[in-house]
Scaffold this motif. Structure first.
Motif, PDB file in Angstrom:
ATOM      1  N   ASP A 186       0.811  -1.212   0.000  1.00 33.27           N
ATOM      2  CA  ASP A 186       0.000   0.000   0.000  1.00 33.27           C
ATOM      3  C   ASP A 186       0.852   1.273   0.000  1.00 33.27           C
ATOM      4  O   ASP A 186       0.339   2.356  -0.254  1.00 33.27           O
ATOM      5  N   ALA A 187       2.130   1.141   0.304  1.00 34.60           N
ATOM      6  CA  ALA A 187       2.993   2.317   0.416  1.00 34.60           C
ATOM      7  C   ALA A 187       3.297   2.908  -0.954  1.00 34.60           C
ATOM      8  O   ALA A 187       3.580   2.205  -1.902  1.00 34.60           O
ATOM      9  N   ARG A 188       3.243   4.202  -1.047  1.00 35.43           N
ATOM     10  CA  ARG A 188       3.545   4.917  -2.283  1.00 35.43           C
ATOM     11  C   ARG A 188       4.275   6.204  -1.941  1.00 35.43           C
ATOM     12  O   ARG A 188       4.023   6.813  -0.913  1.00 35.43           O
ATOM     13  N   LEU A 189       5.134   6.638  -2.844  1.00 30.63           N
ATOM     14  CA  LEU A 189       5.825   7.906  -2.679  1.00 30.63           C
ATOM     15  C   LEU A 189       4.874   9.016  -3.094  1.00 30.63           C
ATOM     16  O   LEU A 189       4.430   9.067  -4.231  1.00 30.63           O
ATOM     17  N   VAL A 190       4.528   9.886  -2.151  1.00 31.76           N
ATOM     18  CA  VAL A 190       3.573  10.956  -2.415  1.00 31.76           C
ATOM     19  C   VAL A 190       4.191  12.281  -1.992  1.00 31.76           C
ATOM     20  O   VAL A 190       4.524  12.472  -0.836  1.00 31.76           O
ATOM     21  N   THR A 210       9.503   9.843   6.665  1.00 35.09           N
ATOM     22  CA  THR A 210      10.493  10.781   6.143  1.00 35.09           C
ATOM     23  C   THR A 210      10.826  10.415   4.700  1.00 35.09           C
ATOM     24  O   THR A 210      10.858   9.248   4.350  1.00 35.09           O
ATOM     25  N   ALA A 211      11.087  11.411   3.872  1.00 33.53           N
ATOM     26  CA  ALA A 211      11.446  11.162   2.474  1.00 33.53           C
ATOM     27  C   ALA A 211      12.603  10.175   2.385  1.00 33.53           C
ATOM     28  O   ALA A 211      13.419  10.067   3.289  1.00 33.53           O
ATOM     29  N   LEU A 212      12.662   9.447   1.311  1.00 37.85           N
ATOM     30  CA  LEU A 212      13.653   8.379   1.147  1.00 37.85           C
ATOM     31  C   LEU A 212      14.983   8.880   0.597  1.00 37.85           C
ATOM     32  O   LEU A 212      15.612   8.217  -0.213  1.00 37.85           O
ATOM     33  N   ASP A 213      15.436  10.040   1.072  1.00 34.17           N
ATOM     34  CA  ASP A 213      16.698  10.589   0.590  1.00 34.17           C
ATOM     35  C   ASP A 213      17.876   9.659   0.858  1.00 34.17           C
ATOM     36  O   ASP A 213      18.808   9.593   0.073  1.00 34.17           O
ATOM     37  N   TRP A 214      17.854   8.945   1.958  1.00 39.12           N
ATOM     38  CA  TRP A 214      18.974   8.068   2.313  1.00 39.12           C
ATOM     39  C   TRP A 214      19.199   6.995   1.259  1.00 39.12           C
ATOM     40  O   TRP A 214      20.329   6.660   0.957  1.00 39.12           O
ATOM     41  N   ILE A 215      18.139   6.463   0.667  1.00 40.03           N
ATOM     42  CA  ILE A 215      18.317   5.401  -0.327  1.00 40.03           C
ATOM     43  C   ILE A 215      18.456   5.979  -1.729  1.00 40.03           C
ATOM     44  O   ILE A 215      19.068   5.374  -2.595  1.00 40.03           O
ATOM     45  N   ARG A 216      17.928   7.174  -1.925  1.00 43.90           N
ATOM     46  CA  ARG A 216      17.998   7.840  -3.228  1.00 43.90           C
ATOM     47  C   ARG A 216      19.456   7.994  -3.664  1.00 43.90           C
ATOM     48  O   ARG A 216      19.752   7.998  -4.855  1.00 43.90           O
ATOM     49  N   ALA A 251      21.764   5.813  -3.301  1.00 48.66           N
ATOM     50  CA  ALA A 251      22.348   4.544  -3.702  1.00 48.66           C
ATOM     51  C   ALA A 251      21.586   3.820  -4.815  1.00 48.66           C
ATOM     52  O   ALA A 251      22.194   3.091  -5.596  1.00 48.66           O
ATOM     53  N   VAL A 252      20.273   3.975  -4.849  1.00 48.12           N
ATOM     54  CA  VAL A 252      19.458   3.299  -5.870  1.00 48.12           C
ATOM     55  C   VAL A 252      18.284   4.194  -6.238  1.00 48.12           C
ATOM     56  O   VAL A 252      17.978   5.156  -5.537  1.00 48.12           O
ATOM     57  N   SER A 253      17.619   3.836  -7.290  1.00 45.09           N
ATOM     58  CA  SER A 253      16.412   4.546  -7.698  1.00 45.09           C
ATOM     59  C   SER A 253      15.298   4.275  -6.691  1.00 45.09           C
ATOM     60  O   SER A 253      15.047   3.129  -6.329  1.00 45.09           O
ATOM     61  N   VAL A 254      14.658   5.341  -6.225  1.00 44.77           N
ATOM     62  CA  VAL A 254      13.548   5.181  -5.287  1.00 44.77           C
ATOM     63  C   VAL A 254      12.444   4.353  -5.934  1.00 44.77           C
ATOM     64  O   VAL A 254      11.846   3.486  -5.296  1.00 44.77           O
ATOM     65  N   THR A 255      12.207   4.569  -7.207  1.00 46.80           N
ATOM     66  CA  THR A 255      11.167   3.823  -7.915  1.00 46.80           C
ATOM     67  C   THR A 255      11.464   2.332  -7.903  1.00 46.80           C
ATOM     68  O   THR A 255      10.581   1.515  -7.632  1.00 46.80           O
ATOM     69  N   SER A 256      12.714   1.960  -8.181  1.00 50.69           N
ATOM     70  CA  SER A 256      13.057   0.529  -8.174  1.00 50.69           C
ATOM     71  C   SER A 256      13.011  -0.040  -6.758  1.00 50.69           C
ATOM     72  O   SER A 256      12.617  -1.191  -6.562  1.00 50.69           O
ATOM     73  N   ALA A 257      13.389   0.765  -5.766  1.00 45.53           N
ATOM     74  CA  ALA A 257      13.312   0.300  -4.376  1.00 45.53           C
ATOM     75  C   ALA A 257      11.862   0.062  -3.986  1.00 45.53           C
ATOM     76  O   ALA A 257      11.521  -0.977  -3.408  1.00 45.53           O
ATOM     77  N   LEU A 258      10.988   1.010  -4.309  1.00 47.97           N
ATOM     78  CA  LEU A 258       9.566   0.850  -3.986  1.00 47.97           C
ATOM     79  C   LEU A 258       8.978  -0.363  -4.698  1.00 47.97           C
ATOM     80  O   LEU A 258       8.191  -1.118  -4.117  1.00 47.97           O
ATOM     81  N   ALA A 259       9.383  -0.574  -5.947  1.00 50.34           N
ATOM     82  CA  ALA A 259       8.883  -1.732  -6.697  1.00 50.34           C
ATOM     83  C   ALA A 259       9.336  -3.036  -6.045  1.00 50.34           C
ATOM     84  O   ALA A 259       8.554  -3.980  -5.916  1.00 50.34           O
ATOM     85  N   ALA A 260      10.586  -3.089  -5.616  1.00 52.12           N
ATOM     86  CA  ALA A 260      11.094  -4.300  -4.955  1.00 52.12           C
ATOM     87  C   ALA A 260      10.360  -4.537  -3.641  1.00 52.12           C
ATOM     88  O   ALA A 260       9.926  -5.661  -3.354  1.00 52.12           O
TER      89      ALA A 260
END
Length: 164
Positions: A10-14, A22-28, A30-39
């Motif tokens: 159910d989680a989505r970047l909005v 908190t925004a996903l700057d820490w992972i941004r 190292a990887v694409s946030v879109t690919s991380a959310l998809a995984a």
């Protein structure tokens, strides 16, 4: 576990936020946030690179937990820390733990580590991985010198307890 999977799917970047997290700057970094959310949407761990934006100090599980508890108790800022089948992994600034020579520790300066969804905080797990300190609720990275001191103190306390 079904509820955890539903929360992930159910989680989505909005609007730069992750369902109130908190925004996903820490992972941004190292990887694409879109690919991380998809995984994470597919209940998978995400491989993040080590050595470019951070190194990882891997501690034995029990001592790693004690070290993090000690740091938090003393008010020391602690960055992202996860519990994995390999041990407790602490993200530290690149090169800051290069001189570590403590028993049963490993400093990872290249390769990747698999990370769970940021909402997977102990006691919840995702494929045997859980955040002890989630990247959404902590300091950017743990100071390697302060981590070294806390680990050495936890190690000494464990040896003292064993001697009793």
């Amino acid at each position: 576990m079904i509820e955890d999977s539903r929360k992930i799917s159910d989680a989505r970047l909005v609007a730069g936020r992750f369902d109130g997290f908190t925004a996903l700057d820490w992972i941004r970094q190292a990887v694409s946030v879109t690919s991380a959310l998809a995984a994470w949407d597919q209940d998978q761990l995400v491989d993040v690179a080590v050595g470019k934006h951070w190194d990882v100090v891997r501690l034995p599980r029990a001592l790693g937990w004690r070290t993090v508890e000690r740091m938090r108790h003393e008010g020391t800022p602690v960055g992202p820390v996860q519990h994995t089948p390999e041990g407790v992994e602490v993200l530290v600034p690149v090169g800051s733990a290069a001189e570590w020579h403590l028993p049963d520790t490993e400093v990872l300066t290249e390769g990747t580590v698999a990370v769970p969804h940021p909402a997977m905080v102990a006691p919840r797990t995702q494929h045997a991985h859980t955040w002890i300190v989630s990247p959404q609720e902590c300091a950017p990275l743990t100071d390697a010198n302060l981590l070294h001191e806390a680990y050495a103190a936890a190690l000494a306390a464990t040896h003292m307890d064993s001697a009793r």
